[in-house]
Design a protein around this motif. Structure first.
Motif, PDB file in Angstrom:
ATOM      1  N   VAL A 186      -4.488  39.559  -9.682  1.00  0.00           N
ATOM      2  CA  VAL A 186      -4.260  40.996  -9.837  1.00  0.00           C
ATOM      3  C   VAL A 186      -3.357  41.446  -8.707  1.00  0.00           C
ATOM      4  N   LYS A 187      -2.219  42.047  -9.059  1.00  0.00           N
ATOM      5  CA  LYS A 187      -1.251  42.508  -8.071  1.00  0.00           C
ATOM      6  C   LYS A 187      -0.879  43.955  -8.363  1.00  0.00           C
ATOM      7  N   ASP A 188      -1.085  44.815  -7.386  1.00  0.00           N
ATOM      8  CA  ASP A 188      -0.762  46.246  -7.545  1.00  0.00           C
ATOM      9  C   ASP A 188      -1.396  46.823  -8.800  1.00  0.00           C
ATOM     10  N   GLY A 189      -2.631  46.409  -9.090  1.00  0.00           N
ATOM     11  CA  GLY A 189      -3.371  46.934 -10.229  1.00  0.00           C
ATOM     12  C   GLY A 189      -3.037  46.293 -11.555  1.00  0.00           C
ATOM     13  N   ALA A 190      -2.066  45.368 -11.592  1.00  0.00           N
ATOM     14  CA  ALA A 190      -1.651  44.704 -12.827  1.00  0.00           C
ATOM     15  C   ALA A 190      -2.202  43.287 -12.890  1.00  0.00           C
ATOM     16  N   LEU A 191      -2.443  42.795 -14.093  1.00  0.00           N
ATOM     17  CA  LEU A 191      -2.878  41.426 -14.322  1.00  0.00           C
ATOM     18  C   LEU A 191      -1.649  40.538 -14.461  1.00  0.00           C
ATOM     19  N   VAL A 192      -1.580  39.478 -13.650  1.00  0.00           N
ATOM     20  CA  VAL A 192      -0.401  38.606 -13.639  1.00  0.00           C
ATOM     21  C   VAL A 192      -0.830  37.161 -13.876  1.00  0.00           C
ATOM     22  N   GLY A 193      -0.138  36.499 -14.812  1.00  0.00           N
ATOM     23  CA  GLY A 193      -0.330  35.080 -15.051  1.00  0.00           C
ATOM     24  C   GLY A 193       0.973  34.355 -14.790  1.00  0.00           C
ATOM     25  N   SER A 194       0.912  33.234 -14.048  1.00  0.00           N
ATOM     26  CA  SER A 194       2.132  32.507 -13.698  1.00  0.00           C
ATOM     27  C   SER A 194       1.878  31.004 -13.746  1.00  0.00           C
ATOM     28  N   THR A 195       2.862  30.257 -14.252  1.00  0.00           N
ATOM     29  CA  THR A 195       2.743  28.800 -14.333  1.00  0.00           C
ATOM     30  C   THR A 195       3.480  28.110 -13.199  1.00  0.00           C
ATOM     31  N   GLU A 196       3.940  28.864 -12.204  1.00  0.00           N
ATOM     32  CA  GLU A 196       4.620  28.236 -11.069  1.00  0.00           C
ATOM     33  C   GLU A 196       3.682  27.247 -10.374  1.00  0.00           C
ATOM     34  N   PRO A 197       4.206  26.150  -9.764  1.00  0.00           N
ATOM     35  CA  PRO A 197       5.638  25.829  -9.723  1.00  0.00           C
ATOM     36  C   PRO A 197       6.084  24.826 -10.772  1.00  0.00           C
ATOM     37  N   LYS A 198       5.125  24.190 -11.513  1.00  0.00           N
ATOM     38  CA  LYS A 198       5.518  23.080 -12.393  1.00  0.00           C
ATOM     39  C   LYS A 198       5.112  23.267 -13.851  1.00  0.00           C
ATOM     40  N   GLY A 199       4.704  24.453 -14.210  1.00  0.00           N
ATOM     41  CA  GLY A 199       4.231  24.638 -15.572  1.00  0.00           C
ATOM     42  C   GLY A 199       2.811  24.116 -15.735  1.00  0.00           C
ATOM     43  N   ILE A 200       2.295  24.154 -16.966  1.00  0.00           N
ATOM     44  CA  ILE A 200       0.940  23.686 -17.249  1.00  0.00           C
ATOM     45  C   ILE A 200       0.979  22.745 -18.447  1.00  0.00           C
ATOM     46  N   LYS A 201      -0.038  21.884 -18.567  1.00  0.00           N
ATOM     47  CA  LYS A 201      -0.044  20.848 -19.597  1.00  0.00           C
ATOM     48  C   LYS A 201      -0.657  21.312 -20.912  1.00  0.00           C
ATOM     49  N   GLY A 202      -1.444  22.370 -20.873  1.00  0.00           N
ATOM     50  CA  GLY A 202      -2.074  22.868 -22.093  1.00  0.00           C
ATOM     51  C   GLY A 202      -2.257  24.365 -22.020  1.00  0.00           C
ATOM     52  N   ASN A 203      -2.283  25.025 -23.163  1.00  0.00           N
ATOM     53  CA  ASN A 203      -2.506  26.466 -23.181  1.00  0.00           C
ATOM     54  C   ASN A 203      -3.833  26.792 -22.494  1.00  0.00           C
ATOM     55  N   THR A 204      -3.820  27.846 -21.697  1.00  0.00           N
ATOM     56  CA  THR A 204      -5.037  28.256 -21.005  1.00  0.00           C
ATOM     57  C   THR A 204      -5.142  29.775 -21.011  1.00  0.00           C
ATOM     58  N   PHE A 205      -6.355  30.279 -20.812  1.00  0.00           N
ATOM     59  CA  PHE A 205      -6.608  31.700 -21.033  1.00  0.00           C
ATOM     60  C   PHE A 205      -7.506  32.289 -19.945  1.00  0.00           C
ATOM     61  N   LEU A 206      -7.318  33.579 -19.713  1.00  0.00           N
ATOM     62  CA  LEU A 206      -8.260  34.369 -18.919  1.00  0.00           C
ATOM     63  C   LEU A 206      -9.158  35.091 -19.908  1.00  0.00           C
ATOM     64  N   CYS A 207     -10.458  34.773 -19.877  1.00  0.00           N
ATOM     65  CA  CYS A 207     -11.366  35.153 -20.961  1.00  0.00           C
ATOM     66  C   CYS A 207     -12.381  36.211 -20.529  1.00  0.00           C
ATOM     67  N   SER A 208     -12.661  37.139 -21.421  1.00  0.00           N
ATOM     68  CA  SER A 208     -13.717  38.107 -21.160  1.00  0.00           C
ATOM     69  C   SER A 208     -15.071  37.403 -21.209  1.00  0.00           C
ATOM     70  N   LYS A 209     -16.014  37.886 -20.426  1.00  0.00           N
ATOM     71  CA  LYS A 209     -17.342  37.279 -20.399  1.00  0.00           C
ATOM     72  C   LYS A 209     -18.264  37.853 -21.471  1.00  0.00           C
ATOM     73  N   ARG A 210     -17.794  38.831 -22.195  1.00  0.00           N
ATOM     74  CA  ARG A 210     -18.590  39.380 -23.291  1.00  0.00           C
ATOM     75  C   ARG A 210     -17.750  39.477 -24.554  1.00  0.00           C
ATOM     76  N   LYS A 211     -18.424  39.653 -25.670  1.00  0.00           N
ATOM     77  CA  LYS A 211     -17.756  39.724 -26.966  1.00  0.00           C
ATOM     78  C   LYS A 211     -17.500  41.174 -27.363  1.00  0.00           C
ATOM     79  N   TYR A 212     -16.494  41.346 -28.218  1.00  0.00           N
ATOM     80  CA  TYR A 212     -16.144  42.666 -28.736  1.00  0.00           C
ATOM     81  C   TYR A 212     -15.907  42.576 -30.245  1.00  0.00           C
ATOM     82  N   GLY A 213     -16.203  43.659 -30.925  1.00  0.00           N
ATOM     83  CA  GLY A 213     -15.952  43.746 -32.366  1.00  0.00           C
ATOM     84  C   GLY A 213     -14.761  44.635 -32.639  1.00  0.00           C
ATOM     85  N   ASP A 214     -15.036  45.908 -33.008  1.00  0.00           N
ATOM     86  CA  ASP A 214     -13.958  46.862 -33.263  1.00  0.00           C
ATOM     87  C   ASP A 214     -13.477  47.468 -31.943  1.00  0.00           C
ATOM     88  N   PHE A 215     -12.168  47.566 -31.780  1.00  0.00           N
ATOM     89  CA  PHE A 215     -11.628  48.085 -30.529  1.00  0.00           C
ATOM     90  C   PHE A 215     -10.175  48.524 -30.718  1.00  0.00           C
TER      91      PHE A 215
END
Length: 206
Positions: free
Chosen positions: A44-73
């Motif tokens: 989290v930088k300046d209130g924003a959520l930031v994802g970065s693959t520096e410096p070499k990229g990543i080998k598989g898709n990855t996610f930042l996940c909520s710890k709870r479930k949601y239905g309608d939103f």
């Protein structure tokens, strides 16, 4: 029913009529509390959520996940994707299938290349609804912040990119609920995605 409020860049989800002590923070604008993922890739930088693959990229898709479930939103935010061929997205009503690598399967509001504004089935069969290519080409602002909107009610999903509707229909295979998750895509030497001005609202009883 719940509503949202934004205070100093922090988006809160608050049950109507609840006391201040009953606040439920969606993203607190300071750290990754309430979420799980590879913290070497997410910050989290300046209130924003930031994802970065520096410096070499990543080998598989990855996610930042909520710890709870949601239905309608309803979810609104601004997103900027850097990296000529980068790709990201937001999983909706999804399932965490690998808690160690933070791999998620389910519907995804897509971002990147020609896929901006599409609904993609991550790990569940691929494209569910492609966005109109002419619309994306006309409204997308490459390497700048773009307005993104997702609404999910029952079996119906609506996605808008910079105010233009790219998906608006029912999907019979849409799960009833699930986690939300922000994506970092593999296969690129460098990509960075920033999500800011995030507003989230649960639509209880809709």
């Amino acid at each position: 029913m719940r509503t949202t409020a934004i205070l100093l860049g922090v988006t809160l989800t608050l049950a109507v009529g609840a006391r201040a002590g009953d606040r439920e923070v969606f993203l607190n604008g300071k750290d990754l509390s309430g979420w799980e993922g590879n913290e070497k890739l997410w910050s989290v930088k300046d209130g924003a959520l930031v994802g970065s693959t520096e410096p070499k990229g990543i080998k598989g898709n990855t996610f930042l996940c909520s710890k709870r479930k949601y239905g309608d939103f309803e979810l609104k935010f601004q997103v900027r994707l850097l990296g000529k061929t980068g790709n990201s997205g937001v999983q909706i009503r999804s399932k965490l299938v690998d808690p160690e690598k933070f791999v998620v399967h389910g519907p995804q509001a897509d971002m990147g290349q020609q896929f901006w504004g599409s609904l993609y089935g991550e790990g569940i069969g691929g494209m569910m609804k492609a966005s109109p290519g002419d619309v994306v080409k006309r409204v997308l602002k490459p390497d700048e912040f773009n307005d993104y909107y997702i609404k999910c009610v029952g079996k119906h999903v609506t996605i808008k990119l910079n105010g233009e509707t790219t998906v608006d229909q029912d999907f019979d295979n849409l799960p009833a609920d699930g986690i939300l998750a922000w994506q970092l895509h593999s296969g690129f030497d460098f990509m960075e995605v920033t999500f800011k001005d995030i507003e989230f609202k649960e639509l209880k009883g809709k």
